[in-house]
Design a protein around this motif. Structure first.
Motif, PDB file in Angstrom:
ATOM      1  N   LEU A 217       1.723  -6.911  -4.904  1.00 18.69           N
ATOM      2  CA  LEU A 217       2.442  -6.235  -3.817  1.00 18.69           C
ATOM      3  C   LEU A 217       1.571  -5.191  -3.119  1.00 18.69           C
ATOM      4  O   LEU A 217       1.497  -5.151  -1.884  1.00 18.69           O
ATOM      5  CB  LEU A 217       3.698  -5.549  -4.360  1.00 18.69           C
TER       6      LEU A 217
ATOM      7  N   SER B 117      -1.525  -6.950  -1.283  1.00 18.42           N
ATOM      8  CA  SER B 117      -1.182  -7.732  -0.096  1.00 18.42           C
ATOM      9  C   SER B 117      -0.561  -6.884   1.006  1.00 18.42           C
ATOM     10  O   SER B 117      -0.779  -7.146   2.188  1.00 18.42           O
ATOM     11  CB  SER B 117      -0.288  -8.918  -0.459  1.00 18.42           C
ATOM     12  N   SER B 118       0.177  -5.843   0.663  1.00 22.41           N
ATOM     13  CA  SER B 118       0.798  -5.017   1.704  1.00 22.41           C
ATOM     14  C   SER B 118      -0.235  -4.153   2.432  1.00 22.41           C
ATOM     15  O   SER B 118      -0.045  -3.822   3.610  1.00 22.41           O
ATOM     16  CB  SER B 118       1.919  -4.158   1.125  1.00 22.41           C
TER      17      SER B 118
ATOM     18  N   TYR C  87      -1.603  -5.249   6.005  1.00 18.53           N
ATOM     19  CA  TYR C  87      -0.885  -4.973   7.245  1.00 18.53           C
ATOM     20  C   TYR C  87      -1.444  -3.744   7.938  1.00 18.53           C
ATOM     21  O   TYR C  87      -1.613  -3.723   9.155  1.00 18.53           O
ATOM     22  CB  TYR C  87       0.620  -4.808   6.980  1.00 18.53           C
TER      23      TYR C  87
ATOM     24  N   ILE D 134       4.731  -4.465   8.658  1.00 16.65           N
ATOM     25  CA  ILE D 134       5.123  -5.189   7.450  1.00 16.65           C
ATOM     26  C   ILE D 134       6.606  -5.559   7.470  1.00 16.65           C
ATOM     27  O   ILE D 134       7.009  -6.564   6.890  1.00 16.65           O
ATOM     28  CB  ILE D 134       4.757  -4.365   6.186  1.00 16.65           C
TER      29      ILE D 134
ATOM     30  N   ILE E 271       3.550 -11.110  -0.519  1.00 17.52           N
ATOM     31  CA  ILE E 271       4.446  -9.979  -0.803  1.00 17.52           C
ATOM     32  C   ILE E 271       5.721 -10.488  -1.458  1.00 17.52           C
ATOM     33  O   ILE E 271       6.181  -9.930  -2.463  1.00 17.52           O
ATOM     34  CB  ILE E 271       4.736  -9.167   0.467  1.00 17.52           C
TER      35      ILE E 271
END
Length: 153
Positions: free
Chosen positions: A55, A58-59, A62, A69, A91
Motif C-alpha cells: 500500500l 504503490s500509493s 501518485y 489517488i 493498492i
C-alpha cells in the motif's frame, strides 16, 4: 460520464474496512477477547505487513506523477512504473492482503469470506468504472497498458 472522474463515490478503503469488521464480528478470536495461536498470529502479522508495504509503496507513485489517488477525483496520468508494471491495481491488492493477514491473525474464516465478497464489489463497482473512465480519457495509452499488465497480479 460528464465529470472528470471514475464515478466512484464510496471510498474503497471503507469498503475493505467494513468487510473486515463484519467478518471479525461474525467469527474471530478477537471478538471473543482471545488471541489466535502464536504461529497463526505471527503468520497473519507478516502477511499484513506485506500488504501495508505494498500500500505504501504503490500509493507513493501518485505523488511522484502528480495524480490523484482518490477515485472520485480526476486522474492526470497512467502510472506504468514500479509495482504498476506488474499490477494495474496494487493498492486494492494491498488492501486485500492486509485484510487477509488480519483475518488470519484473528483466526476469522468469516473475514476471509467477506474479503472475497468485497473483492467482487471492488471489481464490479470500482475497477470496472475506473477502467471505463481511463479508457475514455486516455484511449490507446490505457488500453495498451491494460493489455500488457494484469488487473491484480
Amino acid at each position: 460520464m460528464t465529470d472528470d472522474n471514475a464515478g466512484v463515490r464510496i471510498p474503497p478503503p471503507l469498503m475493505f474496512l467494513a468487510a473486515l469488521l463484519i467478518g471479525l464480528w461474525i467469527d474471530s478470536a478477537w471478538a471473543s477477547g482471545q488471541m489466535a495461536s502464536l504461529p497463526i498470529t505471527l503468520y497473519g502479522g507478516i502477511i499484513t505487513l506485506g500488504g501495508v508495504a505494498l500500500l505504501i509503496f504503490s500509493s507513493r507513485w501518485y505523488k511522484r506523477v502528480g495524480s490523484n489517488i482518490e477515485p472520485w477525483k480526476p486522474t492526470t496520468a497512467i502510472i506504468k512504473t514500479g509495482v504498476y508494471r506488474y499490477s494495474r491495481n496494487p493498492i486494492y491488492l494491498g488492501m486485500a492482503v492486509v485484510q487477509a493477514g488480519l483475518a488470519i491473525a484473528a483466526a476469522s474464516y468469516a473475514a476471509l469470506v467477506t474479503l472475497a465478497i468485497c473483492m467482487v464489489i471492488i471489481q464490479v463497482y470500482v475497477i470496472a468504472r475506473e477502467e471505463t473512465y481511463l479508457e475514455n480519457k486516455f484511449g490507446a495509452e490505457y488500453t495498451d497498458y491494460k493489455r500488457s499488465v494484469r488487473r491484480w497480479i
